[in-house]
Design a protein around this motif. Structure first.
Motif: not given
Length: 566
Positions: A263-266, A285-287, A327-330, A346-348
Protein backbone atom coordinates in the motif's frame (compact mmCIF):
# COMPACT_ATOMS: atom_id res chain seq x y z
CA UNK A 1 8.67 26.31 -60.65
CA UNK A 2 5.71 28.50 -61.56
CA UNK A 3 3.76 29.87 -58.62
CA UNK A 4 0.50 28.27 -59.75
CA UNK A 5 2.08 24.81 -59.84
CA UNK A 6 3.57 25.15 -56.39
CA UNK A 7 0.26 26.36 -54.95
CA UNK A 8 -1.54 23.30 -56.37
CA UNK A 9 1.00 20.96 -54.78
CA UNK A 10 0.20 22.31 -51.31
CA UNK A 11 -3.33 20.80 -51.11
CA UNK A 12 -2.05 17.63 -52.72
CA UNK A 13 0.53 17.26 -49.93
CA UNK A 14 -2.22 17.62 -47.31
CA UNK A 15 -4.29 14.92 -49.01
CA UNK A 16 -1.20 12.70 -49.20
CA UNK A 17 -0.63 13.08 -45.45
CA UNK A 18 -4.19 11.92 -44.72
CA UNK A 19 -3.77 9.02 -47.12
CA UNK A 20 -0.59 7.91 -45.33
CA UNK A 21 -2.35 8.10 -41.94
CA UNK A 22 -5.28 5.98 -43.12
CA UNK A 23 -2.92 3.50 -44.80
CA UNK A 24 -0.94 3.17 -41.56
CA UNK A 25 -4.15 2.57 -39.57
CA UNK A 26 -5.33 -0.23 -41.84
CA UNK A 27 -1.84 -1.73 -42.09
CA UNK A 28 -2.00 -2.14 -38.31
CA UNK A 29 -5.52 -3.56 -38.62
CA UNK A 30 -4.68 -6.25 -41.18
CA UNK A 31 -1.05 -7.07 -40.39
CA UNK A 32 -0.77 -6.91 -36.60
CA UNK A 33 -2.53 -8.55 -33.65
CA UNK A 34 -5.36 -11.00 -34.38
CA UNK A 35 -5.87 -9.35 -37.81
CA UNK A 36 -9.64 -9.34 -37.36
CA UNK A 37 -11.10 -6.26 -39.12
CA UNK A 38 -14.06 -5.96 -36.75
CA UNK A 39 -14.33 -3.87 -33.57
CA UNK A 40 -15.11 -5.44 -30.21
CA UNK A 41 -18.76 -5.12 -29.25
CA UNK A 42 -20.08 -4.39 -25.77
CA UNK A 43 -22.24 -6.52 -23.52
CA UNK A 44 -25.44 -4.89 -24.76
CA UNK A 45 -24.71 -5.90 -28.37
CA UNK A 46 -22.90 -9.26 -28.23
CA UNK A 47 -23.42 -10.58 -24.71
CA UNK A 48 -20.62 -11.52 -22.36
CA UNK A 49 -19.30 -13.75 -19.61
CA UNK A 50 -20.37 -13.48 -15.98
CA UNK A 51 -18.29 -14.57 -13.00
CA UNK A 52 -19.65 -14.47 -9.44
CA UNK A 53 -17.13 -13.64 -6.72
CA UNK A 54 -17.87 -15.03 -3.26
CA UNK A 55 -16.00 -13.27 -0.42
CA UNK A 56 -14.02 -15.39 2.01
CA UNK A 57 -13.81 -14.20 5.62
CA UNK A 58 -11.82 -15.90 8.43
CA UNK A 59 -14.80 -16.17 10.76
CA UNK A 60 -17.13 -17.50 8.06
CA UNK A 61 -19.45 -14.53 8.52
CA UNK A 62 -20.91 -12.08 6.05
CA UNK A 63 -18.70 -9.31 4.66
CA UNK A 64 -19.58 -5.74 5.53
CA UNK A 65 -21.36 -3.59 2.96
CA UNK A 66 -18.50 -1.08 3.19
CA UNK A 67 -15.88 -3.68 2.22
CA UNK A 68 -18.03 -4.93 -0.68
CA UNK A 69 -18.54 -1.38 -1.94
CA UNK A 70 -14.83 -0.63 -1.71
CA UNK A 71 -13.98 -3.84 -3.59
CA UNK A 72 -16.51 -2.88 -6.29
CA UNK A 73 -14.95 0.58 -6.67
CA UNK A 74 -11.40 -0.81 -6.90
CA UNK A 75 -12.37 -3.37 -9.55
CA UNK A 76 -14.17 -0.67 -11.55
CA UNK A 77 -11.01 1.47 -11.36
CA UNK A 78 -8.99 -1.46 -12.68
CA UNK A 79 -11.40 -1.85 -15.60
CA UNK A 80 -11.19 1.84 -16.45
CA UNK A 81 -7.42 1.81 -15.97
CA UNK A 82 -7.09 -0.40 -19.04
CA UNK A 83 -9.45 1.69 -21.14
CA UNK A 84 -13.16 1.73 -21.94
CA UNK A 85 -13.72 -2.01 -21.69
CA UNK A 86 -17.48 -1.92 -21.09
CA UNK A 87 -17.35 -4.35 -18.15
CA UNK A 88 -19.98 -4.27 -15.42
CA UNK A 89 -19.34 -4.76 -11.69
CA UNK A 90 -22.40 -5.09 -9.47
CA UNK A 91 -23.16 -6.15 -5.89
CA UNK A 92 -25.56 -9.09 -5.67
CA UNK A 93 -26.38 -9.80 -2.03
CA UNK A 94 -23.09 -10.74 -0.39
CA UNK A 95 -21.35 -11.40 -3.72
CA UNK A 96 -19.77 -9.35 -6.49
CA UNK A 97 -20.76 -10.11 -10.07
CA UNK A 98 -18.38 -9.15 -12.90
CA UNK A 99 -19.62 -9.28 -16.49
CA UNK A 100 -17.15 -8.76 -19.33
CA UNK A 101 -17.87 -8.59 -23.08
CA UNK A 102 -17.16 -11.76 -25.05
CA UNK A 103 -16.45 -15.27 -23.80
CA UNK A 104 -13.22 -14.72 -21.86
CA UNK A 105 -13.93 -15.66 -18.24
CA UNK A 106 -10.24 -15.33 -17.38
CA UNK A 107 -10.45 -11.56 -17.82
CA UNK A 108 -13.19 -11.32 -15.19
CA UNK A 109 -11.18 -13.46 -12.76
CA UNK A 110 -8.06 -11.35 -13.27
CA UNK A 111 -10.02 -8.22 -12.33
CA UNK A 112 -10.76 -9.83 -8.96
CA UNK A 113 -7.12 -10.45 -8.08
CA UNK A 114 -6.67 -9.67 -4.40
CA UNK A 115 -3.28 -8.05 -5.05
CA UNK A 116 -1.92 -7.93 -1.50
CA UNK A 117 1.74 -7.13 -2.09
CA UNK A 118 4.42 -7.45 0.58
CA UNK A 119 8.17 -7.14 0.21
CA UNK A 120 9.79 -9.87 2.31
CA UNK A 121 13.46 -10.80 2.76
CA UNK A 122 14.35 -14.24 1.40
CA UNK A 123 15.68 -16.62 4.09
CA UNK A 124 16.23 -19.66 1.87
CA UNK A 125 14.84 -21.37 -1.22
CA UNK A 126 14.97 -24.61 -3.18
CA UNK A 127 13.63 -25.95 -6.46
CA UNK A 128 10.05 -27.17 -6.29
CA UNK A 129 9.22 -30.77 -7.06
CA UNK A 130 5.92 -32.26 -8.17
CA UNK A 131 3.77 -33.55 -5.36
CA UNK A 132 5.63 -31.46 -2.80
CA UNK A 133 8.69 -33.76 -2.59
CA UNK A 134 11.48 -31.19 -2.35
CA UNK A 135 15.10 -31.83 -1.48
CA UNK A 136 16.18 -31.13 2.09
CA UNK A 137 16.81 -27.36 2.35
CA UNK A 138 19.69 -25.89 4.33
CA UNK A 139 18.55 -24.52 7.67
CA UNK A 140 18.20 -20.75 7.68
CA UNK A 141 20.95 -20.25 5.07
CA UNK A 142 20.16 -17.75 2.32
CA UNK A 143 20.55 -19.33 -1.08
CA UNK A 144 20.08 -18.22 -4.64
CA UNK A 145 17.27 -19.95 -6.52
CA UNK A 146 17.81 -21.34 -10.01
CA UNK A 147 18.44 -18.66 -12.60
CA UNK A 148 15.33 -17.71 -14.52
CA UNK A 149 13.65 -14.67 -15.99
CA UNK A 150 12.62 -13.45 -12.56
CA UNK A 151 16.13 -12.45 -11.46
CA UNK A 152 16.42 -8.71 -12.15
CA UNK A 153 18.81 -6.18 -10.71
CA UNK A 154 16.89 -4.15 -8.19
CA UNK A 155 17.12 -0.38 -8.48
CA UNK A 156 17.09 0.86 -4.87
CA UNK A 157 16.17 4.25 -3.49
CA UNK A 158 16.60 6.66 -0.55
CA UNK A 159 20.11 6.06 0.92
CA UNK A 160 20.67 5.40 4.57
CA UNK A 161 22.92 3.25 6.72
CA UNK A 162 20.33 2.54 9.36
CA UNK A 163 19.03 -0.96 9.86
CA UNK A 164 15.26 -0.97 9.60
CA UNK A 165 13.00 -2.99 11.77
CA UNK A 166 10.59 -5.20 9.84
CA UNK A 167 7.13 -3.81 9.48
CA UNK A 168 4.95 -4.92 12.39
CA UNK A 169 1.95 -2.71 11.87
CA UNK A 170 -0.92 -4.44 10.12
CA UNK A 171 -1.64 -3.02 6.67
CA UNK A 172 -4.57 -0.74 6.19
CA UNK A 173 -7.93 -2.17 5.17
CA UNK A 174 -6.81 -5.67 6.00
CA UNK A 175 -9.69 -7.96 6.83
CA UNK A 176 -7.78 -10.84 8.36
CA UNK A 177 -6.53 -10.52 11.96
CA UNK A 178 -2.94 -11.12 12.95
CA UNK A 179 -3.80 -13.96 15.35
CA UNK A 180 -4.81 -17.43 14.24
CA UNK A 181 -8.52 -17.60 13.44
CA UNK A 182 -10.61 -20.05 15.37
CA UNK A 183 -12.35 -22.76 13.39
CA UNK A 184 -16.11 -22.72 13.91
CA UNK A 185 -17.76 -25.86 15.20
CA UNK A 186 -19.18 -28.38 12.79
CA UNK A 187 -22.85 -28.74 12.02
CA UNK A 188 -24.94 -31.26 13.96
CA UNK A 189 -24.32 -33.78 11.17
CA UNK A 190 -20.57 -33.45 11.64
CA UNK A 191 -19.96 -31.79 8.27
CA UNK A 192 -18.44 -28.39 7.70
CA UNK A 193 -20.22 -25.78 5.65
CA UNK A 194 -18.31 -24.42 2.62
CA UNK A 195 -17.40 -21.28 4.57
CA UNK A 196 -16.21 -23.36 7.53
CA UNK A 197 -14.19 -25.59 5.23
CA UNK A 198 -12.50 -22.54 3.68
CA UNK A 199 -11.75 -21.17 7.13
CA UNK A 200 -10.24 -24.49 8.21
CA UNK A 201 -8.02 -24.66 5.11
CA UNK A 202 -6.71 -21.14 5.78
CA UNK A 203 -6.06 -21.96 9.47
CA UNK A 204 -4.25 -25.23 8.65
CA UNK A 205 -2.11 -23.53 5.98
CA UNK A 206 -1.14 -20.73 8.38
CA UNK A 207 -0.26 -23.19 11.14
CA UNK A 208 2.10 -25.06 8.81
CA UNK A 209 3.47 -22.39 6.49
CA UNK A 210 3.62 -19.38 8.83
CA UNK A 211 5.20 -21.06 11.83
CA UNK A 212 8.21 -19.53 13.60
CA UNK A 213 9.57 -23.01 14.40
CA UNK A 214 12.46 -24.00 12.10
CA UNK A 215 11.52 -27.69 11.99
CA UNK A 216 7.95 -26.81 10.99
CA UNK A 217 9.28 -24.43 8.34
CA UNK A 218 11.47 -27.18 6.84
CA UNK A 219 8.53 -29.58 6.90
CA UNK A 220 6.40 -27.01 5.07
CA UNK A 221 9.06 -26.46 2.40
CA UNK A 222 9.39 -30.20 1.80
CA UNK A 223 5.65 -30.85 1.63
CA UNK A 224 4.40 -27.77 -0.27
CA UNK A 225 2.87 -28.64 -3.65
CA UNK A 226 3.12 -25.61 -5.92
CA UNK A 227 0.78 -27.13 -8.51
CA UNK A 228 -2.26 -26.94 -6.21
CA UNK A 229 -4.41 -23.86 -5.46
CA UNK A 230 -3.10 -21.79 -2.57
CA UNK A 231 -5.61 -21.32 0.30
CA UNK A 232 -3.39 -18.52 1.63
CA UNK A 233 -3.75 -16.45 -1.55
CA UNK A 234 -4.02 -12.94 -0.15
CA UNK A 235 -4.62 -14.28 3.37
CA UNK A 236 -1.10 -14.56 4.77
CA UNK A 237 -0.15 -12.68 7.94
CA UNK A 238 2.57 -10.11 7.11
CA UNK A 239 3.87 -10.23 10.70
CA UNK A 240 4.89 -13.91 10.42
CA UNK A 241 7.36 -15.81 8.19
CA UNK A 242 5.92 -17.45 5.09
CA UNK A 243 6.67 -20.61 3.12
CA UNK A 244 5.39 -20.16 -0.41
CA UNK A 245 5.99 -20.78 -4.12
CA UNK A 246 7.00 -18.62 -7.04
CA UNK A 247 4.20 -17.73 -9.44
CA UNK A 248 5.56 -20.15 -12.06
CA UNK A 249 5.75 -22.96 -9.48
CA UNK A 250 9.46 -23.58 -10.00
CA UNK A 251 10.80 -22.49 -6.60
CA UNK A 252 9.78 -22.84 -2.95
CA UNK A 253 10.78 -19.92 -0.71
CA UNK A 254 11.07 -19.36 3.02
CA UNK A 255 10.45 -15.65 3.53
CA UNK A 256 10.88 -13.49 6.60
CA UNK A 257 8.11 -11.26 7.92
CA UNK A 258 7.03 -8.35 5.72
CA UNK A 259 9.37 -5.36 5.62
CA UNK A 260 7.26 -3.14 3.32
CA UNK A 261 3.55 -3.08 2.53
CA UNK A 262 2.36 -2.77 -1.06
CA UNK A 263 0.00 0.00 0.00
CA UNK A 264 3.08 2.24 0.00
CA UNK A 265 3.06 2.00 -3.80
CA UNK A 266 2.30 5.32 -5.48
CA UNK A 267 2.25 4.19 -9.11
CA UNK A 268 3.04 1.19 -11.29
CA UNK A 269 3.57 1.03 -15.05
CA UNK A 270 4.37 -1.78 -17.48
CA UNK A 271 7.32 -1.17 -19.81
CA UNK A 272 9.44 -3.23 -22.17
CA UNK A 273 13.07 -3.44 -21.08
CA UNK A 274 15.14 -3.72 -24.23
CA UNK A 275 18.44 -2.55 -22.69
CA UNK A 276 18.97 -5.39 -20.21
CA UNK A 277 16.93 -7.90 -22.19
CA UNK A 278 14.49 -8.65 -19.38
CA UNK A 279 11.40 -8.33 -21.58
CA UNK A 280 8.28 -6.88 -20.01
CA UNK A 281 8.76 -5.47 -16.51
CA UNK A 282 6.69 -3.48 -14.02
CA UNK A 283 8.21 -0.22 -12.75
CA UNK A 284 7.02 0.57 -9.23
CA UNK A 285 7.11 4.03 -7.64
CA UNK A 286 6.79 4.33 -3.86
CA UNK A 287 5.20 6.99 -1.71
CA UNK A 288 7.49 9.13 0.44
CA UNK A 289 7.29 6.83 3.49
CA UNK A 290 7.72 3.70 1.40
CA UNK A 291 10.66 5.26 -0.41
CA UNK A 292 12.52 5.81 2.87
CA UNK A 293 11.81 2.26 4.01
CA UNK A 294 12.93 0.86 0.67
CA UNK A 295 16.21 2.75 0.91
CA UNK A 296 16.85 1.27 4.36
CA UNK A 297 15.98 -2.22 3.12
CA UNK A 298 18.39 -2.09 0.21
CA UNK A 299 21.12 -0.93 2.60
CA UNK A 300 20.48 -3.75 5.07
CA UNK A 301 20.03 -6.50 2.48
CA UNK A 302 22.73 -5.49 -0.01
CA UNK A 303 23.92 -8.64 -1.77
CA UNK A 304 20.86 -10.57 -0.59
CA UNK A 305 17.40 -11.20 -2.03
CA UNK A 306 14.16 -9.34 -1.43
CA UNK A 307 10.98 -11.06 -2.60
CA UNK A 308 7.90 -9.34 -4.01
CA UNK A 309 5.10 -11.57 -2.70
CA UNK A 310 1.81 -10.89 -4.48
CA UNK A 311 -1.18 -12.68 -3.01
CA UNK A 312 1.18 -14.94 -1.04
CA UNK A 313 3.21 -15.97 -4.12
CA UNK A 314 6.61 -14.66 -5.17
CA UNK A 315 6.43 -12.83 -8.50
CA UNK A 316 10.09 -11.80 -8.33
CA UNK A 317 13.00 -12.26 -5.92
CA UNK A 318 15.74 -9.89 -7.14
CA UNK A 319 19.15 -9.63 -5.55
CA UNK A 320 20.04 -6.17 -4.26
CA UNK A 321 23.18 -5.13 -6.13
CA UNK A 322 23.61 -1.59 -4.81
CA UNK A 323 21.99 -0.34 -1.65
CA UNK A 324 21.00 3.10 -0.41
CA UNK A 325 20.73 5.02 -3.68
CA UNK A 326 18.36 7.95 -4.13
CA UNK A 327 15.05 7.47 -5.90
CA UNK A 328 11.72 6.11 -4.78
CA UNK A 329 11.25 3.44 -7.42
CA UNK A 330 12.16 -0.13 -8.25
CA UNK A 331 11.38 -2.77 -10.86
CA UNK A 332 9.58 -6.12 -10.79
CA UNK A 333 10.51 -8.55 -13.53
CA UNK A 334 9.47 -12.08 -14.26
CA UNK A 335 8.10 -14.21 -17.04
CA UNK A 336 5.65 -11.50 -18.07
CA UNK A 337 3.90 -10.99 -21.37
CA UNK A 338 2.66 -7.54 -22.33
CA UNK A 339 -0.82 -8.47 -21.10
CA UNK A 340 0.23 -9.93 -17.74
CA UNK A 341 2.64 -7.05 -17.08
CA UNK A 342 -0.09 -4.46 -17.75
CA UNK A 343 -2.58 -6.37 -15.60
CA UNK A 344 -0.10 -6.55 -12.69
CA UNK A 345 0.77 -2.85 -12.99
CA UNK A 346 -2.90 -1.91 -13.14
CA UNK A 347 -3.72 -4.09 -10.12
CA UNK A 348 -0.90 -2.64 -8.02
CA UNK A 349 -1.67 0.91 -9.12
CA UNK A 350 -5.28 0.87 -7.96
CA UNK A 351 -4.70 -1.02 -4.74
CA UNK A 352 -5.53 -4.29 -3.03
CA UNK A 353 -9.04 -5.50 -2.41
CA UNK A 354 -10.28 -5.45 1.18
CA UNK A 355 -11.62 -9.01 0.77
CA UNK A 356 -10.38 -12.30 -0.58
CA UNK A 357 -12.71 -13.87 -3.15
CA UNK A 358 -13.45 -17.31 -4.48
CA UNK A 359 -14.75 -17.43 -8.07
CA UNK A 360 -17.52 -19.47 -9.63
CA UNK A 361 -17.46 -20.98 -13.07
CA UNK A 362 -17.86 -18.49 -15.87
CA UNK A 363 -21.30 -18.43 -17.47
CA UNK A 364 -22.40 -16.91 -20.75
CA UNK A 365 -24.99 -14.14 -20.72
CA UNK A 366 -27.01 -13.03 -23.73
CA UNK A 367 -26.90 -9.54 -25.19
CA UNK A 368 -29.13 -7.09 -23.34
CA UNK A 369 -30.04 -5.31 -26.56
CA UNK A 370 -28.77 -7.58 -29.32
CA UNK A 371 -27.65 -7.18 -32.89
CA UNK A 372 -31.11 -5.90 -33.91
CA UNK A 373 -30.43 -2.79 -31.82
CA UNK A 374 -27.04 -2.45 -33.47
CA UNK A 375 -28.65 -2.61 -36.90
CA UNK A 376 -31.27 -0.07 -35.83
CA UNK A 377 -28.56 2.28 -34.58
CA UNK A 378 -26.54 1.91 -37.78
CA UNK A 379 -29.64 2.45 -39.91
CA UNK A 380 -30.50 5.58 -37.92
CA UNK A 381 -26.96 6.86 -38.43
CA UNK A 382 -27.09 6.10 -42.17
CA UNK A 383 -30.43 7.86 -42.55
CA UNK A 384 -29.15 10.91 -40.69
CA UNK A 385 -26.00 10.96 -42.84
CA UNK A 386 -28.06 10.68 -46.03
CA UNK A 387 -30.28 13.59 -44.96
CA UNK A 388 -27.21 15.73 -44.24
CA UNK A 389 -25.73 14.91 -47.65
CA UNK A 390 -29.03 15.61 -49.40
CA UNK A 391 -29.29 19.00 -47.70
CA UNK A 392 -25.70 19.86 -48.68
CA UNK A 393 -26.34 18.86 -52.30
CA UNK A 394 -29.47 21.02 -52.49
CA UNK A 395 -27.98 24.04 -50.74
CA UNK A 396 -24.31 23.87 -51.88
CA UNK A 397 -24.71 21.96 -55.15
CA UNK A 398 -21.49 20.22 -56.12
CA UNK A 399 -19.76 21.38 -52.95
CA UNK A 400 -22.04 18.89 -51.22
CA UNK A 401 -20.02 16.13 -52.92
CA UNK A 402 -16.94 17.34 -51.07
CA UNK A 403 -18.92 17.14 -47.85
CA UNK A 404 -19.80 13.54 -48.65
CA UNK A 405 -16.19 12.61 -49.45
CA UNK A 406 -15.03 14.20 -46.20
CA UNK A 407 -17.62 12.36 -44.11
CA UNK A 408 -16.76 9.04 -45.76
CA UNK A 409 -13.06 9.68 -45.08
CA UNK A 410 -13.84 10.44 -41.43
CA UNK A 411 -15.95 7.29 -41.05
CA UNK A 412 -13.26 5.18 -42.71
CA UNK A 413 -10.62 6.43 -40.28
CA UNK A 414 -12.93 6.07 -37.25
CA UNK A 415 -13.69 2.43 -38.05
CA UNK A 416 -10.03 1.45 -38.24
CA UNK A 417 -9.27 3.25 -34.99
CA UNK A 418 -12.17 1.44 -33.26
CA UNK A 419 -10.68 -1.91 -34.29
CA UNK A 420 -7.21 -0.99 -33.03
CA UNK A 421 -8.48 0.40 -29.72
CA UNK A 422 -10.32 -2.87 -29.13
CA UNK A 423 -7.01 -4.73 -29.42
CA UNK A 424 -4.81 -2.31 -27.54
CA UNK A 425 -6.89 -1.10 -24.59
CA UNK A 426 -9.88 -3.44 -24.66
CA UNK A 427 -12.26 -0.78 -25.99
CA UNK A 428 -15.72 -2.17 -26.68
CA UNK A 429 -18.29 -0.47 -28.86
CA UNK A 430 -21.77 -0.37 -27.35
CA UNK A 431 -24.93 1.48 -28.34
CA UNK A 432 -23.95 4.55 -26.29
CA UNK A 433 -20.60 4.64 -28.10
CA UNK A 434 -22.35 4.47 -31.47
CA UNK A 435 -24.47 7.46 -30.41
CA UNK A 436 -21.27 9.36 -29.62
CA UNK A 437 -19.90 8.53 -33.08
CA UNK A 438 -23.04 9.76 -34.83
CA UNK A 439 -23.07 13.03 -32.88
CA UNK A 440 -19.37 13.45 -33.63
CA UNK A 441 -19.98 13.03 -37.35
CA UNK A 442 -22.68 15.69 -37.07
CA UNK A 443 -20.10 18.01 -35.52
CA UNK A 444 -17.88 17.35 -38.53
CA UNK A 445 -20.71 18.44 -40.86
CA UNK A 446 -21.05 21.65 -38.82
CA UNK A 447 -17.41 22.44 -39.58
CA UNK A 448 -18.08 22.12 -43.31
CA UNK A 449 -21.01 24.55 -43.05
CA UNK A 450 -18.84 27.10 -41.22
CA UNK A 451 -16.20 26.87 -43.95
CA UNK A 452 -18.68 27.19 -46.82
CA UNK A 453 -20.44 30.16 -45.22
CA UNK A 454 -17.13 31.99 -44.78
CA UNK A 455 -16.48 31.46 -48.51
CA UNK A 456 -19.88 33.01 -49.29
CA UNK A 457 -19.06 35.98 -47.03
CA UNK A 458 -15.92 36.65 -49.02
CA UNK A 459 -17.79 36.40 -52.33
CA UNK A 460 -20.40 38.92 -51.11
CA UNK A 461 -17.54 41.39 -50.85
CA UNK A 462 -16.90 40.95 -54.55
CA UNK A 463 -14.17 38.29 -54.62
CA UNK A 464 -14.18 35.40 -57.05
CA UNK A 465 -14.67 31.80 -55.95
CA UNK A 466 -10.95 31.15 -56.45
CA UNK A 467 -9.79 34.00 -54.23
CA UNK A 468 -12.62 33.59 -51.68
CA UNK A 469 -11.60 30.03 -50.69
CA UNK A 470 -8.18 30.75 -49.05
CA UNK A 471 -9.50 33.94 -47.39
CA UNK A 472 -12.63 32.18 -46.17
CA UNK A 473 -10.49 29.33 -44.77
CA UNK A 474 -8.37 31.81 -42.79
CA UNK A 475 -11.49 33.01 -40.94
CA UNK A 476 -13.24 29.63 -40.75
CA UNK A 477 -10.42 27.62 -39.20
CA UNK A 478 -10.40 29.79 -36.07
CA UNK A 479 -14.12 29.19 -35.56
CA UNK A 480 -13.75 25.47 -36.29
CA UNK A 481 -10.90 25.06 -33.79
CA UNK A 482 -12.79 27.01 -31.12
CA UNK A 483 -15.97 24.98 -31.57
CA UNK A 484 -14.15 21.66 -31.50
CA UNK A 485 -12.14 22.70 -28.45
CA UNK A 486 -15.37 23.35 -26.54
CA UNK A 487 -16.81 19.99 -27.66
CA UNK A 488 -13.64 18.14 -26.67
CA UNK A 489 -13.50 19.77 -23.23
CA UNK A 490 -17.14 18.83 -22.64
CA UNK A 491 -16.44 15.22 -23.71
CA UNK A 492 -13.35 15.04 -21.47
CA UNK A 493 -15.26 16.31 -18.42
CA UNK A 494 -18.10 13.87 -19.10
CA UNK A 495 -15.60 11.01 -19.42
CA UNK A 496 -13.89 11.98 -16.16
CA UNK A 497 -17.11 12.22 -14.15
CA UNK A 498 -19.17 9.41 -15.66
CA UNK A 499 -19.18 5.64 -15.32
CA UNK A 500 -20.36 2.72 -17.43
CA UNK A 501 -21.84 3.31 -20.86
CA UNK A 502 -21.86 7.09 -20.47
CA UNK A 503 -18.06 6.91 -20.33
CA UNK A 504 -18.08 5.08 -23.68
CA UNK A 505 -20.31 7.79 -25.16
CA UNK A 506 -17.93 10.52 -23.98
CA UNK A 507 -14.91 8.61 -25.28
CA UNK A 508 -16.23 8.22 -28.83
CA UNK A 509 -17.50 11.81 -28.86
CA UNK A 510 -14.05 13.11 -27.92
CA UNK A 511 -12.37 10.84 -30.48
CA UNK A 512 -14.58 11.97 -33.37
CA UNK A 513 -14.08 15.60 -32.32
CA UNK A 514 -10.32 15.19 -32.79
CA UNK A 515 -10.84 13.43 -36.11
CA UNK A 516 -13.10 16.29 -37.22
CA UNK A 517 -10.15 18.67 -37.03
CA UNK A 518 -7.93 16.21 -38.90
CA UNK A 519 -10.45 15.68 -41.71
CA UNK A 520 -11.30 19.37 -42.14
CA UNK A 521 -7.63 20.37 -42.34
CA UNK A 522 -6.32 17.43 -44.39
CA UNK A 523 -9.33 16.58 -46.62
CA UNK A 524 -12.06 19.23 -46.85
CA UNK A 525 -9.88 22.33 -47.18
CA UNK A 526 -7.50 20.93 -49.84
CA UNK A 527 -10.41 19.47 -51.86
CA UNK A 528 -12.26 22.82 -51.90
CA UNK A 529 -9.00 24.61 -52.73
CA UNK A 530 -8.38 22.30 -55.69
CA UNK A 531 -12.00 22.70 -56.84
CA UNK A 532 -11.73 26.50 -56.80
CA UNK A 533 -8.82 26.31 -59.25
CA UNK A 534 -10.64 24.33 -61.94
CA UNK A 535 -12.81 25.96 -64.59
CA UNK A 536 -15.60 23.43 -64.15
CA UNK A 537 -16.11 24.09 -60.41
CA UNK A 538 -15.95 27.86 -60.94
CA UNK A 539 -19.21 27.77 -62.90
CA UNK A 540 -22.09 29.20 -60.80
CA UNK A 541 -24.38 26.39 -61.98
CA UNK A 542 -21.92 23.86 -60.52
CA UNK A 543 -20.82 25.42 -57.25
CA UNK A 544 -24.23 26.87 -56.45
CA UNK A 545 -22.80 30.31 -55.72
CA UNK A 546 -24.39 32.15 -58.65
CA UNK A 547 -26.85 34.07 -56.45
CA UNK A 548 -23.97 35.27 -54.25
CA UNK A 549 -22.03 36.44 -57.32
CA UNK A 550 -25.06 38.32 -58.65
CA UNK A 551 -25.52 39.98 -55.27
CA UNK A 552 -21.87 41.05 -55.27
CA UNK A 553 -22.19 42.49 -58.80
CA UNK A 554 -25.34 44.42 -57.92
CA UNK A 555 -23.67 45.76 -54.81
CA UNK A 556 -20.65 46.81 -56.83
CA UNK A 557 -22.84 48.50 -59.48
CA UNK A 558 -24.79 50.33 -56.79
CA UNK A 559 -21.54 51.52 -55.26
CA UNK A 560 -20.28 52.81 -58.60
CA UNK A 561 -23.57 54.62 -59.25
CA UNK A 562 -23.40 56.27 -55.85
CA UNK A 563 -19.81 57.32 -56.49
CA UNK A 564 -20.79 58.78 -59.93
CA UNK A 565 -23.56 60.90 -58.42
CA UNK A 566 -21.16 62.17 -55.78
Amino acid sequence: MPPSQGSVQHPLRLLAVFGVLVAAIYALVFFTGDKSPTPRLGIDLQGGTRVTLTPRTPDGGKPSKESLKKAQNIIEDRVNGLGVAGSEVTIDGDNLVITVPGDDGGQARSLATTAKLYIRPVVTSLPAQKGGQQQQPPAAQPTTPPTDAAQPTTTPAAPTTETPAPTTEAPQNRVFPAQEPSVPPTTPGGKLTPQQQTQKEIADAKALRQSTDQETQQKAMLSLDCSKPDPLAGNDDPNLPLVTCSTDGSTVYLLDKSALDGQEIKNATATYDSKQGQGWVVDVEFKSGGSDTWGKLTTQYQGKQLAFALDSRVVSAPQVITGGQYGGSTQISGKFSSTTAKELANTLKYGSLPLSFGTSEAETVSATLGLSSLRAGLIAGAVGLAVVLLYCLIYYRMLGLITGLSLVSSGFAVYGIMVLLGRWIGFTLDLAGIAGLIIGIGTTADSFVVFFERIKDQMREGRSFRSAVPRGWTHARKTILSGNAVSFIAAAILYWLSVGQVKGFAFTLGLTTILDVVVVFLVTYPLVLLASRTAFWQKPSVNGLGAIQEYAQERKAAGLATAGKA
